[in-house]
Write a protein that holds these residues in place. Structure first.
Motif, mmCIF file in Angstrom:
data_model
loop_
_atom_site.group_PDB
_atom_site.id
_atom_site.type_symbol
_atom_site.label_atom_id
_atom_site.label_comp_id
_atom_site.label_asym_id
_atom_site.label_seq_id
_atom_site.Cartn_x
_atom_site.Cartn_y
_atom_site.Cartn_z
ATOM 1 N N ASP A 206 27.856 6.557 55.089
ATOM 2 C CA ASP A 206 26.661 7.193 54.533
ATOM 3 C C ASP A 206 25.450 6.258 54.547
ATOM 4 O O ASP A 206 24.314 6.706 54.370
ATOM 5 C CB ASP A 206 26.915 7.653 53.093
ATOM 6 C CG ASP A 206 27.935 8.778 53.003
ATOM 7 O OD1 ASP A 206 28.169 9.441 54.032
ATOM 8 O OD2 ASP A 206 28.495 8.991 51.904
ATOM 9 N N TYR A 207 25.694 4.952 54.733
ATOM 10 C CA TYR A 207 24.628 3.958 54.652
ATOM 11 C C TYR A 207 24.215 3.410 56.016
ATOM 12 O O TYR A 207 23.388 2.513 56.085
ATOM 13 C CB TYR A 207 25.064 2.822 53.703
ATOM 14 C CG TYR A 207 25.215 3.323 52.291
ATOM 15 C CD1 TYR A 207 24.152 3.273 51.392
ATOM 16 C CD2 TYR A 207 26.417 3.908 51.869
ATOM 17 C CE1 TYR A 207 24.283 3.761 50.109
ATOM 18 C CE2 TYR A 207 26.547 4.411 50.588
ATOM 19 C CZ TYR A 207 25.482 4.337 49.720
ATOM 20 O OH TYR A 207 25.614 4.843 48.443
ATOM 21 N N CYS B 156 25.294 -6.197 54.820
ATOM 22 C CA CYS B 156 24.572 -6.899 53.742
ATOM 23 C C CYS B 156 24.110 -5.921 52.666
ATOM 24 O O CYS B 156 24.170 -6.224 51.461
ATOM 25 C CB CYS B 156 23.377 -7.652 54.323
ATOM 26 S SG CYS B 156 23.807 -9.111 55.291
ATOM 27 N N ASN B 157 23.657 -4.759 53.079
ATOM 28 C CA ASN B 157 23.262 -3.722 52.126
ATOM 29 C C ASN B 157 24.447 -3.289 51.268
ATOM 30 O O ASN B 157 24.330 -3.133 50.040
ATOM 31 C CB ASN B 157 22.673 -2.524 52.884
ATOM 32 C CG ASN B 157 22.173 -1.437 51.954
ATOM 33 O OD1 ASN B 157 21.628 -1.706 50.887
ATOM 34 N ND2 ASN B 157 22.364 -0.187 52.358
ATOM 35 N N LEU C 63 27.726 -3.426 46.113
ATOM 36 C CA LEU C 63 28.950 -3.816 45.412
ATOM 37 C C LEU C 63 28.658 -4.807 44.294
ATOM 38 O O LEU C 63 29.151 -4.660 43.167
ATOM 39 C CB LEU C 63 29.948 -4.418 46.401
ATOM 40 C CG LEU C 63 30.505 -3.460 47.450
ATOM 41 C CD1 LEU C 63 31.283 -4.225 48.507
ATOM 42 C CD2 LEU C 63 31.398 -2.410 46.806
ATOM 43 N N LEU C 64 27.834 -5.817 44.608
ATOM 44 C CA LEU C 64 27.494 -6.817 43.579
ATOM 45 C C LEU C 64 26.784 -6.179 42.392
ATOM 46 O O LEU C 64 27.049 -6.515 41.239
ATOM 47 C CB LEU C 64 26.599 -7.898 44.183
ATOM 48 C CG LEU C 64 27.266 -9.129 44.782
ATOM 49 C CD1 LEU C 64 26.202 -10.145 45.159
ATOM 50 C CD2 LEU C 64 28.271 -9.750 43.834
ATOM 51 N N ARG D 274 30.619 -12.129 50.243
ATOM 52 C CA ARG D 274 29.655 -13.186 49.891
ATOM 53 C C ARG D 274 28.226 -12.934 50.344
ATOM 54 O O ARG D 274 27.344 -13.736 50.047
ATOM 55 C CB ARG D 274 30.117 -14.515 50.498
ATOM 56 C CG ARG D 274 31.501 -14.947 50.057
ATOM 57 C CD ARG D 274 31.903 -16.272 50.682
ATOM 58 N NE ARG D 274 33.291 -16.543 50.350
ATOM 59 C CZ ARG D 274 34.325 -16.169 51.097
ATOM 60 N NH1 ARG D 274 34.109 -15.521 52.237
ATOM 61 N NH2 ARG D 274 35.554 -16.432 50.732
ATOM 62 N N GLY D 275 27.983 -11.891 51.102
ATOM 63 C CA GLY D 275 26.668 -11.707 51.694
ATOM 64 C C GLY D 275 26.580 -12.467 53.006
ATOM 65 O O GLY D 275 27.526 -13.127 53.430
ATOM 66 N N LYS D 276 25.428 -12.427 53.648
ATOM 67 C CA LYS D 276 25.294 -13.010 54.991
ATOM 68 C C LYS D 276 25.403 -14.524 54.982
ATOM 69 O O LYS D 276 26.078 -15.128 55.817
ATOM 70 C CB LYS D 276 23.956 -12.593 55.604
ATOM 71 C CG LYS D 276 23.766 -13.111 57.022
ATOM 72 C CD LYS D 276 22.433 -12.685 57.600
ATOM 73 C CE LYS D 276 22.218 -13.260 58.996
ATOM 74 N NZ LYS D 276 20.899 -12.911 59.533
ATOM 75 N N ASP D 277 24.735 -15.195 54.041
ATOM 76 C CA ASP D 277 24.664 -16.649 54.061
ATOM 77 C C ASP D 277 25.763 -17.308 53.248
ATOM 78 O O ASP D 277 26.166 -18.430 53.538
ATOM 79 C CB ASP D 277 23.300 -17.129 53.559
ATOM 80 C CG ASP D 277 22.169 -16.590 54.432
ATOM 81 O OD1 ASP D 277 22.375 -16.535 55.657
ATOM 82 O OD2 ASP D 277 21.125 -16.225 53.888
#
Length: 210
Positions: free
Chosen positions: A62-63, A88-89, A94-95, A121-124
């Motif tokens: 959906d995203y 990343c979105n 989730l966070l 953890r995200g991208k970085d």
């Protein structure tokens, strides 16, 4: 086992139509990310798990931005550049929920380990700066349990051919198998055969979570 932060239902082209719940999300618990390599419809399994657990449910499909959907409709496989902003979105979503104490079930392909790492953890993956000088906050991670439904190309393609109403054509299945990196240590995961029926899959996952 202790409940994970989020539950990710991950898999090879396993998305399908699922019953929409109030607000487009099923009610689920505190921050569980379930990864489930879905040979059944991962969205169906994810929504059912969310309902059983009383958690919130998201379907990653959906995203997808419209550009990604257009590529898939044309039979063009997505690459890392297409997927990483989308992942990343999802990590941010989730966070946000986990930070409020909301458990989550996410249905998402997450075929590579690096994709699953981004969801965690995200991208970085860098620690966030703390307001106190000289100190850093802990890494903002999502506790992830991977549920890997293991099955052959033939088994999944047979089910995919019966799927209707989705923007990704069955012809892209081979491209997903080509990049698939099944979960392995040190990832936190369980493996379930695709030969099991839906009720057996749900029961197995629920038993692990107890």
């Amino acid at each position: 086992m202790a409940a994970p932060g989020a539950l990710l239902v991950m898999g090879v082209s396993g998305s399908g139509n699922h019953p929409r719940m109030k607000g487009g999300a099923a009610q689920v618990g505190k921050g569980q990310l379930f990864e489930y390599l879905c040979l059944l419809h991962r969205s169906t399994v994810g929504a059912l798990l969310a309902s059983e657990l009383g958690w919130k449910f998201y379907d990653a499909d959906d995203y997808h931005p419209e550009e990604n959907r257009m590529k898939m409709r044309k039979g063009i496989p997505l690459n890392d550049q297409d997927r990483i902003p989308w992942l990343c979105n999802l990590h941010d979503i989730l966070l946000r929920d986990v930070a409020t104490g909301q458990h989550v079930v996410l249905a998402c392909s997450a075929l590579k380990k690096v994709y699953r790492d981004i969801l965690i953890r995200g991208k970085d993956g860098a620690p966030r700066k703390c307001d106190e000088p000289g100190k850093e906050e802990k890494l903002a991670e999502v506790n992830l349990l991977v549920v890997h439904l293991n099955g052959s190309f033939e088994a999944i393609s047979g089910r995919l051919l019966k799927r209707q109403g989705h923007f990704m054509p069955p012809e892209l299945l081979q491209s997903q198998f080509d990049i698939l990196e099944p979960p392995s240590a040190p990832e936190n995961f369980i493996q379930i055969s695709v030969d099991k029926n839906l009720s057996e899959i749900i029961a197995t996952i629920m038993k692990v979570l107890k």
